[in-house]
Design an enzyme around this catalytic site. Structure first.
Site, PDB file in Angstrom:
ATOM      1  N   GLU A   1      -0.145   4.838 -12.503  1.00 19.16           N
ATOM      2  CA  GLU A   1      -1.135   4.185 -11.653  1.00 19.16           C
ATOM      3  C   GLU A   1      -2.509   4.785 -11.951  1.00 19.16           C
ATOM      4  OE1 GLU A   1      -2.037   3.040  -6.984  1.00 19.16           O
ATOM      5  OE2 GLU A   1      -0.315   4.297  -7.452  1.00 19.16           O
TER       6      GLU A   1
ATOM      7  N   HIS B   1       4.117  10.151   3.086  1.00 16.11           N
ATOM      8  CA  HIS B   1       3.289   9.073   2.538  1.00 16.11           C
ATOM      9  C   HIS B   1       3.955   8.416   1.332  1.00 16.11           C
ATOM     10  CE1 HIS B   1      -0.651   7.157   1.581  1.00 16.11           C
ATOM     11  NE2 HIS B   1      -0.191   7.240   0.339  1.00 16.11           N
ATOM     12  N   GLU B   2       4.377   9.238   0.384  1.00 15.79           N
ATOM     13  CA  GLU B   2       4.969   8.670  -0.831  1.00 15.79           C
ATOM     14  C   GLU B   2       6.295   7.986  -0.532  1.00 15.79           C
ATOM     15  OE1 GLU B   2       2.951   8.502  -3.199  1.00 15.79           O
ATOM     16  OE2 GLU B   2       1.547   9.955  -2.384  1.00 15.79           O
TER      17      GLU B   2
ATOM     18  N   GLY C   1      -2.431  13.745  -5.938  1.00 16.58           N
ATOM     19  CA  GLY C   1      -1.542  14.539  -5.116  1.00 16.58           C
ATOM     20  C   GLY C   1      -0.093  14.242  -5.425  1.00 16.58           C
TER      21      GLY C   1
ATOM     22  N   MET D   1       2.756  10.587  -6.606  1.00 17.74           N
ATOM     23  CA  MET D   1       2.877   9.194  -7.018  1.00 17.74           C
ATOM     24  C   MET D   1       4.221   8.635  -6.572  1.00 17.74           C
ATOM     25  SD  MET D   1       1.555   6.606  -8.401  1.00 17.74           S
ATOM     26  CE  MET D   1       2.402   5.026  -8.490  1.00 17.74           C
ATOM     27  N   GLU D   2       4.168   7.431  -5.980  1.00 15.66           N
ATOM     28  CA  GLU D   2       5.325   6.856  -5.300  1.00 15.66           C
ATOM     29  C   GLU D   2       6.264   6.067  -6.200  1.00 15.66           C
ATOM     30  OE1 GLU D   2       1.991   3.663  -4.817  1.00 15.66           O
ATOM     31  OE2 GLU D   2       2.142   5.847  -4.878  1.00 15.66           O
TER      32      GLU D   2
ATOM     33  N   GLU E   1      -2.466   1.307   0.333  1.00 15.71           N
ATOM     34  CA  GLU E   1      -2.881   2.678   0.648  1.00 15.71           C
ATOM     35  C   GLU E   1      -3.353   2.833   2.096  1.00 15.71           C
ATOM     36  OE1 GLU E   1      -2.044   5.021  -1.012  1.00 15.71           O
ATOM     37  OE2 GLU E   1      -1.728   4.220  -3.022  1.00 15.71           O
TER      38      GLU E   1
END
Length: 873
Positions: A124, A300-301, A264, A266-267, A323
């Site tokens: 990304e 979050h991820e 930080g 990546m999902e 996001e």
């Protein structure tokens, strides 16, 4: 100097891709300098019958192209540095492409690269094009399989998205693993990892009874430091089921920690890749802030699995769709884990520190921008944090029930698609039977609205009339602004606490709190049944991301700081009062801080009936960054001096109270990273930080003793910073002790660099310059660069904005070094100049000259060109 001007990508030019990639089968033969990739795609035309097939690609060697097994000649395609274009293709076909590239030479950390001897990816936003030629855009979804082959001894672990379907041993000491992801995804969610790792494993039983193995891969020896992340993951999975009804969908969930990473985390579907700084923690090496951030980022991820992966964005202009929504979700999770009021204050602190300056400067852009040069530059606080605020407002406007129905409908109707903001808001309009046409302007309009509040008290009638007016200052490319609908959560406070909020004309006594909706440029409300003039407690919970102007006397500030039932407003009153005092001193109106202000801060520090975590936040004066935003023209030196004077006065006039707080909150028992333990340490270290301003003797002795006694990183680092702020010469010795103790731990060493980059002690530019030559400093690790150069330029405001321009020159020189290596990192560092136009004339002229010089740098990357040119206007 650049001889070409990069051309922007525009939302209005969006066109659907004319082909569907039904399946994508990848075969990797890993080699540090000559990795080969064979991609096989099943393609079907769905658009223009005569359109060629354009495939993105960068820094690749094309080995072959074949359609339906027949190799194409060079006359069947065109090839340049950015794309491979197939000129005449059938309506349905199998496309096979073979490429080669060098992961070792990929220092930009985008695509497939090597970190600490291990292969990993970051795709990304546009990194997949560095792996193979492909339609590298988020609206092209395909089902991927990935076969990885590599030497077994050097790379015993081979991972990719989805479920492992086959693995085995090959001749010559090699082995392979074959992964299959059953869910369609865009290329930016592709992931591959290969190397030697330690692994911890647990499992989670979903609400439907499925047992999901959970695996976290880390550097050898780091496994114990991943246990907290595993715990956070399990809590996040359970929370997402309970609050949003979202169950995990694959048979396996994996996380890998790597040292060198631009972001930080990546999902990537089923295989999250994390910067090790937001995954590894224990009491000895991580602070409470690190634990909180790990908890938040892991959540979050994971939450992206549904808000980002299962439903992705149609184009990068819709980035806030995944996001902003996911930041809102992780903030709600953290609020449930650590306390709603405390977490909300911290979220607002971050919003104001990062997003408000962005909205007020030359880089201002809407939550959904309409053009960009490099999408990497739009992973901003506006997209993330302000995007989350819009979700929060949406929920307040349509109510909890309407929001829950809307989210359920969103998942039900858009699962498996690449969606837009219009589609997202459309499901809420349908679910809540609401008209959100005016609310959509929040996504299109840049800038932070200013909200003016005026009050009229009628003692004879016992009524208070509140009038609110809004306006949004012009921003680049947007001079005409619309009034925006915003929820105003408020209460009324009397001398003894809360009063009923009864609107004029209501027969029943009103509630203690209510939400009003400001829809026009100006509106008024009348509150009746008041037996004393109330104080209006506005924007509780920061119900709208605005700048509020509300007149208060010092006595009213002090009263609300200790009386308002809403903790957020109590903190806000302390900030507003402190800002008035600080700015008054910075511009020379006052030479000493108000005694009433200092008394109110000391009262908060001493109050044993309030949450220590709240007191820790409330007793600190506004940051220099906050004061900068409100001083026009801004003089960072005067701001720094004024704030130091406030801290020194507070330490001297309330020394005994602060010492008592320090004693009361001293470490008792074993370390626990939970909210209670973190709150105690926060107040303890806040009191220590203030007392350090007693000077080198008294303050330095307290800090030195705390440093010597510290048994965890939170207290050790806080004491080290306090020792620096005290002016004690022992700071230098303590730095060496800290370095000797932690020189072999990269993440803790980052903290060592950051302490010095952010130190307010004299000689910062010289100190940072010397540290750039330190053997432990490297430009190849973004964490190390951010810890020193980023902290100096974005945290150490006084030193960076040195009146002689030396801070600007230092940063510019570093950007020129970093830009050819890692353009995305260089562009982010340039953000330190975002508010240069607000500076007083001498500094402003120096900053302008520095930016002009950077803009004229030969071969400046499009990333840095976009930021520098936008800042110059």
């Amino acid at each position: 100097m650049r001889t070409d001007t990069p051309q922007p990508v525009r939302l209005k030019d969006y066109r659907p891709y004319p082909f569907v990639i039904e399946t994508t089968d990848l075969e990797f033969t890993l080699d540090p300098t000559a990795t080969k990739v064979r991609s096989t795609m099943k393609v079907r035309r769905v658009g223009d019958a005569h359109a060629p097939m354009e495939l993105n690609g960068e820094n690749l060697k094309l080995l072959s192209v074949a359609i339906n097994g027949e190799t194409l000649g060079q006359d069947a395609y065109t090839l340049d540095e950015q794309a491979l274009t197939l000129l005449d293709v059938p309506d349905a076909f199998t496309l096979t492409i073979e490429t080669e590239f060098s992961p070792r030479d990929n220092r930009a950390l985008s695509g497939l690269y090597i970190s600490a001897g291990r292969y990993c990816t970051q795709c990304e936003a546009e990194g997949f094009r560095r792996i193979t030629y492909y339609p590298d855009r988020p609206d092209v979804l395909s089902r991927f399989t990935t076969r990885i082959e590599a030497p077994a001894d050097a790379y015993p672990t081979l991972l990719s998205n989805g479920n492992l379907i086959k693995a085995g041993i090959l001749e010559g000491g090699r082995h392979f693993a074959h992964w299959q992801d059953p869910f369609p995804k865009p290329a930016y969610l592709f992931a591959l990892v290969a190397g030697g790792f330690d692994m911890i494993e647990d499992q989670f039983t979903t609400m439907s009874g499925r047992d999901i193995p959970l695996r976290i891969y880390v550097d050898p020896g780091d496994a114990p430091r991943a246990l907290y992340a595993m715990d956070a993951l399990k809590r996040a999975m359970k929370w997402d089921e309970e609050v949003f009804g979202r169950e995990y969908d694959l048979d396996l969930f994996m996380i890998v920690a790597v040292r060198d990473f631009n972001f930080g985390a990546m999902e990537n579907k089923g295989l999250n890749i994390f910067n090790s700084s937001v995954l590894l923690a224990d009491a000895q090496t991580a602070t409470d802030t690190d634990f909180e951030r790990i908890e938040s980022v892991v959540a979050h991820e994971y939450f992206h699995n549904w808000t980002g992966n299962r439903i992705t964005c149609r184009d990068w202009f819709q980035l806030c769709l995944k996001e902003g929504l996911t930041v809102y979700r992780d903030q709600e999770f953290s609020a449930d884990m650590r306390g709603a009021a405390i977490n909300r204050i911290k979220d607002v602190v971050a919003l104001r520190a990062r997003q408000f300056p962005e909205d007020a400067g030359p880089l201002a852009h809407p939550v959904r921008p309409d053009n960009y040069l490099k999408i990497d530059n739009f992973y901003t606080a506006t997209i993330y944090e302000k995007g989350a605020e819009l979700i929060r407002m949406l929920k307040a406007l349509i109510g909890d029930e309407g929001f829950a129905k809307g989210m359920d409908l969103y998942f039900a109707t858009l699962d498996g698609t690449a969606a837009t903001i219009e589609q997202f808001l459309g499901v809420f309009e349908k679910a809540a039977d609401a008209d959100l046409s005016a609310f959509k302007n929040w996504y299109h309009q840049a800038g932070t609205p200013h909200l003016d509040a005026s009050e009229s008290w009628d003692a004879d009638r016992g009524t208070l009339t509140l009038t609110l007016s809004q306006h949004t200052p012009s921003t680049p490319g947007q001079n005409d602004k619309q009034a925006l609908p915003m929820p105003i959560r408020l209460g009324l406070v009397g001398k003894d606490g809360a009063l009923p909020v009864t609107l004029d004309g209501e027969n029943l006594t009103g509630p203690a709190e209510r939400v009003l909706v400001l829809e026009e440029g100006e509106q008024s409300w009348c509150f009746s049944g008041q037996h004393e003039r109330p104080l209006v407690s506005m924007l509780r919970g920061f119900s709208a991301p605005v700048i509020l102007k509300q007149q208060r006397t010092p006595d009213e500030h002090a009263h609300l700081m200790t009386t308002d039932p809403d903790l957020f407003r109590r903190w806000e009153e302390a900030q507003c009062y402190g800002l008035e005092v600080l700015l008054g001193m910075a511009v020379g109106e006052n030479t000493t801080p108000d005694a009433a202000y200092l008394n109110a801060l000391a009262a908060l520090a001493s109050d044993q009936n309030i949450d220590p975590a709240f007191a820790a936040l409330a007793i600190m004066p506004p940051s220099e960054t906050t004061a900068f935003q409100y001083m026009k023209p801004a003089d960072p030196g005067s701001i720094h001096t004024a704030r130091e004077h406030i801290l020194g006065a507070l330490a001297k006039t309330h020394k005994n109270a602060l010492l008592e707080t320090l004693k009361r909150t001293a470490n008792k028992g074993d370390f626990s990273p939970d909210a209670k333990g973190a709150g105690q340490r926060a107040l303890h270290n806040a009191a220590l930080g203030i007392l350090a301003h007693l000077g080198p003797s008294d303050g330095g002795a307290l800090a030195q003793n705390a440093f010597d006694q510290a048994d965890n990183m939170t207290d050790s680092l806080a004491a080290l910073m306090a020792l620096g702020n005290s002016g004690s010469d022992q700071f230098i010795t303590a730095l060496q002790v800290f370095y000797d103790r932690w020189k072999d731990n990269p993440l803790v060493l980052d903290k060592w660099f950051a302490v010095q980059g952010g130190s307010g002690r004299p000689g910062a530019v010289q100190r940072v310059t010397q540290l750039l030559a330190h053997p432990a400093f490297t430009y190849d690790n973004p964490n190390r660069v951010r810890s020193l150069i980023g902290t100096f330029s974005q945290v150490n405001q006084n030193a960076f904005h040195n009146a002689d321009g030396s801070g600007y020159a230092l940063l510019a020189a570093q950007i020129k070094i970093i830009d050819p290596i890692n353009p995305a990192l260089a562009a982010r560092l340039l953000g330190a100049f975002e508010s240069w136009q607000q500076l007083e004339p001498t500094r402003s002229a120096l900053a302008n000259a520095t930016l002009l010089d950077l803009l004229n740098t030969p071969d400046l990357s499009p990333n840095s060109y976009e930021i520098a040119s936008s800042q110059l206007g």
